[in-house]
Design a protein around this motif. Structure first.
Motif, PDB file in Angstrom:
ATOM      1  N   ARG A 181       0.848  -1.197   0.000  1.00 34.02           N
ATOM      2  CA  ARG A 181       0.000   0.000   0.000  1.00 34.02           C
ATOM      3  C   ARG A 181       0.878   1.241   0.000  1.00 34.02           C
ATOM      4  O   ARG A 181       1.940   1.264   0.619  1.00 34.02           O
ATOM      5  CB  ARG A 181      -0.883  -0.026   1.246  1.00 34.02           C
TER       6      ARG A 181
ATOM      7  N   ASP B 258      -3.019   3.649  -3.358  1.00 37.55           N
ATOM      8  CA  ASP B 258      -2.908   2.478  -4.227  1.00 37.55           C
ATOM      9  C   ASP B 258      -2.580   1.308  -3.322  1.00 37.55           C
ATOM     10  O   ASP B 258      -1.561   1.310  -2.642  1.00 37.55           O
ATOM     11  CB  ASP B 258      -1.826   2.665  -5.279  1.00 37.55           C
TER      12      ASP B 258
ATOM     13  N   VAL C   3       1.457   7.163  -6.837  1.00 40.43           N
ATOM     14  CA  VAL C   3       0.307   8.033  -6.577  1.00 40.43           C
ATOM     15  C   VAL C   3       0.814   9.463  -6.619  1.00 40.43           C
ATOM     16  O   VAL C   3       1.900   9.768  -6.120  1.00 40.43           O
ATOM     17  CB  VAL C   3      -0.382   7.718  -5.228  1.00 40.43           C
TER      18      VAL C   3
END
Length: 147
Positions: free
Chosen positions: A96, A109, A120
């Motif tokens: 993550r 994400d 991201v």
């Protein structure tokens, strides 16, 4: 150089073009752009830089290491970008990455990845951001940075 157009050997001493000189020139004008396009599709040859795996543009401003990976934050002029990179790529595992601008919502994400989560990106012109990342059960985060 014997040629009027700057191509050596395309004209005979009599001033008449050699047989096939025009076809060779036409073939060269067709082949060279195709080779250039092939180079763009296949990418550069040689060693890739170490930051190429990050998928973020800009300069690296913060790295937070933890037991199973690292969180990397990049900054370009108006944007911040973050990725979480596994220390040992391999089997799929929970990963993550999140990036939040101050006063805005976090972009996340997450999923089961083999090498990295992200990138991201958030708009961060004159804004602080904070990032967090995890690989498996270990995680790391930044406080407010880029202020």
């Amino acid at each position: 150089m014997n040629g009027v157009d700057g191509v050596a050997g395309s004209l005979r001493p009599s001033g008449r073009p050699r047989p096939g000189a025009g076809r060779r020139m036409a073939a060269a004008f067709l082949v060279l752009p195709l080779l250039g396009a092939l180079g763009l599709v296949l990418g550069p040859t040689g060693a890739a830089p170490a930051h190429a795996a990050s998928a973020c543009s800009g300069r690296l401003v913060k790295t937070v290491s933890f037991a199973t990976g690292s969180l990397r934050v990049y900054k370009s002029r108006a944007y911040a970008c973050a990725v979480t990179v596994a220390r040992e790529p391999g089997a799929r595992r929970a990963m993550r990455v999140s990036l939040q601008p101050r006063g805005g919502r976090a972009v996340v994400d997450s999923g089961r990845f083999t090498k990295l989560a992200g990138p991201v990106t958030v708009h961060a012109l004159n804004r602080c951001v904070r990032a967090a990342g995890s690989v498996g059960g270990s995680s790391g985060s930044t406080g407010w940075i880029l202020c």
